[in-house]
Structures are given as structure tokens and as C-alpha cells.
Design a protein around this motif. Structure first.
Motif, short mmCIF file in Angstrom:
data_model
loop_
_atom_site.label_atom_id
_atom_site.label_comp_id
_atom_site.label_asym_id
_atom_site.label_seq_id
_atom_site.Cartn_x
_atom_site.Cartn_y
_atom_site.Cartn_z
N ALA A 203 30.35 18.29 23.41
CA ALA A 203 30.16 17.20 22.46
C ALA A 203 29.01 17.48 21.51
CB ALA A 203 29.92 15.90 23.21
N VAL A 204 27.93 18.03 22.03
CA VAL A 204 26.80 18.39 21.17
C VAL A 204 27.20 19.49 20.19
CG1 VAL A 204 24.50 19.43 21.16
CG2 VAL A 204 25.06 17.66 22.83
N ARG A 205 27.92 20.49 20.69
CA ARG A 205 28.34 21.57 19.79
C ARG A 205 29.34 21.08 18.75
NH1 ARG A 205 27.95 24.28 24.80
NH2 ARG A 205 30.17 24.08 25.23
N ALA A 206 30.14 20.06 19.09
CA ALA A 206 31.07 19.50 18.10
C ALA A 206 30.31 18.87 16.94
CB ALA A 206 31.98 18.47 18.77
N VAL A 207 29.23 18.15 17.25
CA VAL A 207 28.42 17.55 16.18
C VAL A 207 27.73 18.63 15.35
CG1 VAL A 207 26.40 16.11 15.73
CG2 VAL A 207 28.10 15.37 17.41
N VAL A 208 27.21 19.65 16.01
CA VAL A 208 26.54 20.73 15.29
C VAL A 208 27.53 21.45 14.37
CG1 VAL A 208 25.38 22.95 15.54
CG2 VAL A 208 24.77 21.04 17.05
#
Length: 377
Positions: free
Chosen positions: A130-135
């Protein structure tokens, strides 16, 4: 019940301290840029444009904000699905509005994105992806801005770029470029192979290929990013017109592109700082006046904040819903506890009656000795 207490390692403590120090440095850098602008251009450049904002301008800003937020949320959904995460569009729009408001209202300019990444990770039970999706979603927008900005500046060069070209042609700039290249090659050499940094880099590149450049995702990501960029450009042009800038659109767009590119510099206070500095410099170099550029950038910041205000409504609505849910669960818990106590009372009365009707001989293990009961806390 034995509970394990997790104590953070020294490395984690050092990382937290370094992150806190970097956040303070970013805020201090943005404040310093704004202080220098006030010192050179005066406070009138900040206040003149704000006095000219009227109700139709605010409504236009809200409309542009709705357009850019919906397409940004759609881009987020596409990237998340490319990574195998489920994200409905309606929830993504609400979370994106809340993130925009937090980014504009809090120092740093990224706390809202951190919040939406963590919230999505908890619901999807995969915080890392999820964090990498936002990044990756934010990276896609920056890539489109860089490509479109380079194309605009090549087709319609700005007078401000002439000064940049003279600076970059000096020997000092060449030495800095060589040093940065050598440093990048050294980092790539030491992080190769099976090291943790190398694995993280390979994982990031693989996920970027899946989420951004796959056949099923890249057209939507590119189209949504283009629409979002057009909305940002339209918002800045609106701010320039409100500030009294009467330059032709062909002359104004390259200056706006430079100001938008400056927003990627990580030294700001809620997005303020480098944008105002570059706008003042670019407008001054183009002969429009540094004060006009600063005023236009200030009006843009104010309109962007107004466009993010629906995120405040999302925060309030979800806070009220959480309070009601907590109250309802407390009431249900109290009712269940009262029912449990009533059942125990009934069982105790029944047990007392049975004990009264029974003889002591019916308890073969009864004795005056007290047995020891051991419990573990």
C-alpha cells in the motif's frame, strides 16, 4: 497471560531521529525561503493577491479541485490494482481529498499521503504494498510533469532558462555533475548483488513495471496524469489572472511549468516555499516583475487550499461516524456484561438451593484444607 513487549532497536531509534530531523530541516528551509521573499519584496506581494479573490474564483477553484482529485484517485486505483490491491474509486476519492487537506494544512506536505497509505495498508492487510502504491502513484504524476514540462520548455523557451543555461555552462556546474555521477555509480556498485538495498531496488523496479508500465494500466495512468497536470496549470493561470498578470497564455505557461516543477523540491511548509521563490525569479526574468510572480504563487496556494477543503469535511464525517460506532459498541458491551452478570446470579441461586438440599457426604473431596491455586498474570 504473558505479553511480549517489543523494544525498538538502536538502529530504529536512529532512523526515527534522523527522519524527525529531516522533517524539521524541510520546514526550516521553506520558512527561510519565505522570509527571504518577504524581506526582498515586502508583505504586500503576499496580501495584494489575497484581497482580489472573490466568490466566483473560489467556485472555479473548487471545480478544478474536484476534477484533479477524481482523476488522481483513479490513478491511485489503477496503480493499486496493478500491485494486486483492491481499492474502490469512491473510497479513493474521499481518502485523496483528506490527504490533500492534510498535506496543505500540516508542515512537510506529505503527511496526508502517509496517512492514506497506512489506512489503505491496514484495510488491505499489506502495508508495504500500500505504501509503495502511493509512492508509485505520486511518481507517475511527477514523471508526466517532467516530460510535459520539458516538452513545453523546448517548444516555448522561457527567458528564465537563459540564466539557467549560463549557470550550467560554468566549470563549477560541470564538476558538480561529475561528482554526482560518480556518487551514483558508487552507490549502485555497493548496493548490487544480494544486499538488502539491492533487493529493495529490484522489488521497486519490478512493481513499477507492473503498476505503471503494464499494458492494462499505463494508458489510464498516463491519461489521468495528463488531466491532473492540465488542472494544475489551469489553477495557476487562474491565480495569475486574479493577481493582475496580463501576459499572453503562451508566455505564461512556461513560467507556470517552472513553478510547478519547483514544488517537487523537498523544502517546504505545506507546499509553500520553493514554488514562491521560483515563481518570483521566473516572472522577474521574463520581465513581468518578481512581485507579480510571488503574488500569483500565493494566490495559487490559497486556491489550492480552498480546493482541498472537502477533505476537512471527510475528516469530520469520519470522526463523527467513529464516535458513534464507539458509543454503540460500548452500549452493546455494557448490555452483554449485564446479561452475563444476571446469568451468573441465577446460576448462583440455583447452586445455593442445591447445596442446601444436599448432605455433606455428597462431597467426597471436601476437607478443611485449603488448596493452592496458581495463576499466571
Amino acid at each position: 497471560m504473558t505479553r511480549a513487549i517489543r523494544i525498538p532497536s538502536r538502529a530504529a531509534v536512529r532512523r526515527n531521529r534522523s527522519g524527525y530531523g529531516w522533517a524539521r530541516l524541510r520546514t526550516l528551509g521553506g520558512l527561510c525561503i519565505l522570509a527571504v521573499l518577504v524581506w526582498h519584496l515586502g508583505s504586500g506581494a503576499f496580501l495584494d493577491g489575497l484581497r482580489r479573490i472573490d466568490l466566483p474564483t473560489l467556485l472555479f477553484a473548487l471545480g478544478i479541485g474536484l476534477l484533479t482529485t477524481v482523476f488522481s484517485a483513479w490513478r491511485w486505483c489503477l496503480v493499486a490494482r496493478g500491485l494486486g490491491l483492491r481499492l474502490p474509486l469512491g473510497r479513493a476519492v474521499a481518502d485523496y481529498y483528506r490527504a490533500l487537506f492534510l498535506n496543505a494544512a500540516l508542515p512537510g506536505g506529505v503527511l496526508g499521503d502517509v496517512h492514506r497509505a497506512v489506512r489503505h495498508g491496514r484495510s488491505a492487510r499489506d502495508l508495504g504494498r500500500a505504501v509503495r502504491a502511493v509512492v508509485l502513484e505520486r511518481t507517475a504524476g511527477q514523471l508526466v510533469l517532467l516530460v510535459a514540462g520539458a516538452a513545453v520548455l523546448l517548444v516555448r523557451p522561457s527567458p528564465a532558462l537563459a540564466q539557467v543555461s549560463r549557470v550550467l555552462s560554468t566549470p563549477g556546474a560541470a564538476l558538480v555533475a561529475v561528482a554526482v555521477t560518480v556518487l551514483a555509480l558508487a552507490v549502485a556498485y555497493w548496493t548490487r548483488g544480494a544486499s538488502r538495498a539491492g533487493r529493495a531496488l529490484r522489488t521497486t523496479l519490478t512493481e513499477a513495471r507492473q503498476a505503471l508500465f503494464a499494458r492494462a494500466t499505463w494508458p489510464g495512468v498516463a491519461f489521468s496524469s495528463a488531466v491532473v497536470l492540465a488542472g494544475y496549470l489551469g489553477m495557476f493561470v487562474l491565480a495569475a489572472r486574479v493577481s493582475g498578470v496580463g501576459a499572453p497564455l503562451a508566455e505564461l505557461v512556461p513560467l507556470v511549468v517552472l513553478a510547478l516543477l519547483a514544488m517537487a523540491v523537498p523544502l517546504n511548509v505545506g507546499g509553500w516555499g520553493p514554488r514562491e521563490g521560483v515563481a518570483a525569479w521566473a516572472f522577474g526574468a521574463a520581465g513581468l516583475g518578481a512581485a507579480q510572480g510571488l503574488t500569483a504563487s500565493v494566490v495559487y496556494g490559497a486556491l489550492a487550499f480552498v480546493a482541498s477543503l472537502p477533505g476537512a469535511a471527510v475528516l469530520v464525517v469520519r470522526w463523527v461516524a467513529g464516535m458513534r460506532a464507539g458509543s454503540a459498541s460500548s452500549v452493546r458491551g455494557g448490555d452483554e456484561e449485564e446479561e452475563g452478570e444476571g446469568d451468573l446470579a441465577v446460576q448462583g441461586v440455583a447452586g445455593g438451593k442445591n447445596a442446601a438440599n444436599s448432605s455433606p457426604d455428597s462431597y467426597p473431596d471436601s476437607s478443611p484444607e485449603v488448596s493452592e491455586v496458581r495463576t499466571t498474570p
